[in-house]
Scaffold this motif. Structure first.
Motif, PDB file in Angstrom:
ATOM      1  N   GLY A  75      -1.632  -0.097  17.726  1.00  0.00           N
ATOM      2  CA  GLY A  75      -1.355   1.239  17.205  1.00  0.00           C
ATOM      3  C   GLY A  75      -1.529   1.412  15.712  1.00  0.00           C
ATOM      4  N   VAL A  76      -1.975   0.374  15.013  1.00  0.00           N
ATOM      5  CA  VAL A  76      -2.206   0.497  13.567  1.00  0.00           C
ATOM      6  C   VAL A  76      -3.472   1.313  13.330  1.00  0.00           C
ATOM      7  N   ARG A  77      -3.389   2.283  12.454  1.00  0.00           N
ATOM      8  CA  ARG A  77      -4.550   3.077  12.070  1.00  0.00           C
ATOM      9  C   ARG A  77      -4.818   3.026  10.567  1.00  0.00           C
ATOM     10  N   ASP A  78      -3.838   2.571   9.801  1.00  0.00           N
ATOM     11  CA  ASP A  78      -3.976   2.419   8.354  1.00  0.00           C
ATOM     12  C   ASP A  78      -3.666   0.971   7.991  1.00  0.00           C
ATOM     13  N   ILE A  79      -4.547   0.351   7.216  1.00  0.00           N
ATOM     14  CA  ILE A  79      -4.367  -1.037   6.810  1.00  0.00           C
ATOM     15  C   ILE A  79      -4.372  -1.133   5.285  1.00  0.00           C
ATOM     16  N   VAL A  80      -3.348  -1.795   4.756  1.00  0.00           N
ATOM     17  CA  VAL A  80      -3.344  -2.193   3.353  1.00  0.00           C
ATOM     18  C   VAL A  80      -3.483  -3.707   3.320  1.00  0.00           C
ATOM     19  N   SER A  81      -4.555  -4.164   2.720  1.00  0.00           N
ATOM     20  CA  SER A  81      -4.839  -5.586   2.618  1.00  0.00           C
ATOM     21  C   SER A  81      -4.451  -6.086   1.228  1.00  0.00           C
ATOM     22  N   VAL A  82      -3.911  -7.292   1.189  1.00  0.00           N
ATOM     23  CA  VAL A  82      -3.665  -7.962  -0.094  1.00  0.00           C
ATOM     24  C   VAL A  82      -4.641  -9.134  -0.176  1.00  0.00           C
ATOM     25  N   ALA A  83      -5.468  -9.149  -1.211  1.00  0.00           N
ATOM     26  CA  ALA A  83      -6.510 -10.166  -1.334  1.00  0.00           C
ATOM     27  C   ALA A  83      -6.604 -10.603  -2.794  1.00  0.00           C
ATOM     28  N   SER A  84      -6.210 -11.827  -3.084  1.00  0.00           N
ATOM     29  CA  SER A  84      -6.273 -12.316  -4.459  1.00  0.00           C
ATOM     30  C   SER A  84      -7.728 -12.498  -4.885  1.00  0.00           C
ATOM     31  N   VAL A  85      -7.980 -12.330  -6.171  1.00  0.00           N
ATOM     32  CA  VAL A  85      -9.345 -12.372  -6.693  1.00  0.00           C
ATOM     33  C   VAL A  85      -9.380 -13.132  -8.013  1.00  0.00           C
ATOM     34  N   GLY A  86     -10.603 -13.478  -8.403  1.00  0.00           N
ATOM     35  CA  GLY A  86     -10.857 -13.943  -9.754  1.00  0.00           C
ATOM     36  C   GLY A  86     -11.389 -12.789 -10.576  1.00  0.00           C
ATOM     37  N   GLY A  87     -10.955 -12.703 -11.804  1.00  0.00           N
ATOM     38  CA  GLY A  87     -11.355 -11.587 -12.652  1.00  0.00           C
ATOM     39  C   GLY A  87     -12.662 -11.858 -13.383  1.00  0.00           C
ATOM     40  N   ILE A  88     -13.641 -10.978 -13.194  1.00  0.00           N
ATOM     41  CA  ILE A  88     -14.922 -11.067 -13.898  1.00  0.00           C
ATOM     42  C   ILE A  88     -14.916 -10.158 -15.117  1.00  0.00           C
ATOM     43  N   HIS A  89     -14.507  -8.924 -14.926  1.00  0.00           N
ATOM     44  CA  HIS A  89     -14.455  -7.958 -16.031  1.00  0.00           C
ATOM     45  C   HIS A  89     -13.378  -8.376 -17.036  1.00  0.00           C
ATOM     46  N   GLY A  95      -2.857 -12.037 -13.516  1.00  0.00           N
ATOM     47  CA  GLY A  95      -1.629 -11.255 -13.478  1.00  0.00           C
ATOM     48  C   GLY A  95      -1.851  -9.763 -13.339  1.00  0.00           C
ATOM     49  N   VAL A  96      -3.086  -9.310 -13.557  1.00  0.00           N
ATOM     50  CA  VAL A  96      -3.428  -7.896 -13.374  1.00  0.00           C
ATOM     51  C   VAL A  96      -3.531  -7.598 -11.880  1.00  0.00           C
ATOM     52  N   ILE A  97      -3.198  -6.376 -11.495  1.00  0.00           N
ATOM     53  CA  ILE A  97      -3.370  -5.917 -10.117  1.00  0.00           C
ATOM     54  C   ILE A  97      -4.446  -4.839 -10.117  1.00  0.00           C
ATOM     55  N   ALA A  98      -5.445  -5.006  -9.257  1.00  0.00           N
ATOM     56  CA  ALA A  98      -6.568  -4.067  -9.203  1.00  0.00           C
ATOM     57  C   ALA A  98      -6.679  -3.438  -7.822  1.00  0.00           C
ATOM     58  N   SER A 149       1.660  -1.195 -13.579  1.00  0.00           N
ATOM     59  CA  SER A 149       0.297  -1.023 -14.086  1.00  0.00           C
ATOM     60  C   SER A 149      -0.696  -1.528 -13.058  1.00  0.00           C
ATOM     61  N   ILE A 150      -1.730  -0.732 -12.801  1.00  0.00           N
ATOM     62  CA  ILE A 150      -2.734  -1.108 -11.811  1.00  0.00           C
ATOM     63  C   ILE A 150      -4.094  -0.595 -12.276  1.00  0.00           C
ATOM     64  N   ILE A 151      -5.123  -1.404 -12.095  1.00  0.00           N
ATOM     65  CA  ILE A 151      -6.477  -1.007 -12.468  1.00  0.00           C
ATOM     66  C   ILE A 151      -7.073  -0.201 -11.319  1.00  0.00           C
ATOM     67  N   ASP A 152      -7.420   1.040 -11.614  1.00  0.00           N
ATOM     68  CA  ASP A 152      -7.971   1.941 -10.599  1.00  0.00           C
ATOM     69  C   ASP A 152      -9.486   1.791 -10.556  1.00  0.00           C
ATOM     70  N   ALA A 201      -7.519  -2.140  -0.290  1.00  0.00           N
ATOM     71  CA  ALA A 201      -7.185  -3.499  -0.710  1.00  0.00           C
ATOM     72  C   ALA A 201      -6.462  -3.487  -2.052  1.00  0.00           C
ATOM     73  N   ILE A 202      -5.345  -4.202  -2.096  1.00  0.00           N
ATOM     74  CA  ILE A 202      -4.635  -4.459  -3.337  1.00  0.00           C
ATOM     75  C   ILE A 202      -5.003  -5.871  -3.768  1.00  0.00           C
ATOM     76  N   CYS A 203      -5.552  -6.012  -4.970  1.00  0.00           N
ATOM     77  CA  CYS A 203      -6.112  -7.297  -5.390  1.00  0.00           C
ATOM     78  C   CYS A 203      -5.420  -7.836  -6.647  1.00  0.00           C
ATOM     79  N   PRO A 204      -4.478  -8.750  -6.487  1.00  0.00           N
ATOM     80  CA  PRO A 204      -3.900  -9.418  -7.650  1.00  0.00           C
ATOM     81  C   PRO A 204      -4.880 -10.436  -8.211  1.00  0.00           C
ATOM     82  N   VAL A 205      -5.015 -10.467  -9.517  1.00  0.00           N
ATOM     83  CA  VAL A 205      -5.938 -11.401 -10.163  1.00  0.00           C
ATOM     84  C   VAL A 205      -5.210 -12.728 -10.377  1.00  0.00           C
ATOM     85  N   ALA A 206      -5.710 -13.780  -9.734  1.00  0.00           N
ATOM     86  CA  ALA A 206      -5.074 -15.097  -9.820  1.00  0.00           C
ATOM     87  C   ALA A 206      -5.589 -15.909 -11.002  1.00  0.00           C
TER      88      ALA A 206
END
Length: 248
Positions: A75-89, A95-98, A149-152, A201-206
């Protein structure tokens, strides 16, 4: 119903009051683990750890089709994913969340569609905007409400893994327009679109990506773990507010 997929650093939600766990069978095999039913602030959600409860499933082996299918079947129709990333920019320091709004797929060999010549007719999805505007706005509003604070926006480069990248590979990704790099964003986002599910996707920068910032001469795993643990507490607070906003 809202589904939450946890990645590295989020094998469980501390603010989730667990009601039950359920194994879901799918035509595509076993999901990463049982679905966890619970509530956050009194609102029901379903949680699934992408890499298994013991973080034993590497990104290229995750059964993305089974995971998304299982959530949809329940019955899920909306998904929020959490996926850690490496920051290029340069703005994407550890510690930033994008909140990315675009994705480039560099993976190979993954089961990336439900329409692969079986009983279902071919379906061509529009993937111009891979993330749901509605869910992205919900996440942005949630961040504002808790003064987080979140990078949009940003371009998520999804690579094969499980190894991390060379500095030259990161240079290539940057030339392609990528601002962050991870290993699990695809085919997850496309599979959700095939089932007409909304996905963000919510992406915390590791860490800084290879060759960038503190990773100029190599990635320090100890530092990465410490940063991710601290950032995940903020992500949990953000998800809590997202759940409340989703229910209202």
């Amino acid at each position: 119903m809202l589904g939450i997929i946890g990645g590295t650093g989020l094998t469980k939600l501390a603010n989730l009051k667990i009601k039950r766990r359920q194994i879901v069978r799918t035509p595509y095999g076993e999901p990463s683990g049982p679905l966890t039913y619970g509530d956050i602030c009194g609102y029901e959600v379903i949680f699934l750890p992408r890499h298994g409860h013991g973080h034993t499933i590497p990104p290229h082996i995750v059964n993305y089709r089974a995971n998304i299918w299982a959530l949809h079947a329940e019955g899920v129709r909306d998904i929020v994913s959490v996926a850690s990333v490496g920051g290029i920019h340069p703005r994407l320091d550890p510690g930033v969340i994008a909140l990315p709004d675009q994705i480039i797929d560099y993976t190979h060999g993954r089961k990336n569609t439900y329409y692969d010549g079986g009983d279902l007719p071919v379906k061509h999805i529009d993937f111009t905007m891979p993330y749901s505007d509605r869910l992205r706005n919900l996440c942005l509003e949630a961040a504002t409400n808790i003064s987080e604070s979140i990078i949009d926006g940003g371009v998520y480069a999804c690579v094969q893994g499980p190894r991390l990248e060379t500095a030259a590979e990161i240079n290539r990704l940057e030339r392609d327009g990528a601002t962050m790099v991870g290993m699990t964003g695809m085919p997850e986002a496309a599979l959700a679109r095939e089932l007409d599910m909304h996905y963000a996707a919510i992406c915390p920068v590791a860490n800084h990506a290879a060759g960038r910032g503190s990773s100029a001469k190599g990635i320090q795993y100890d530092n990465m773990g410490d940063v991710l643990n601290k950032t995940m507490q903020r992500v949990r607070n953000l998800i809590e507010r997202v759940v409340v906003g989703h229910a209202c």
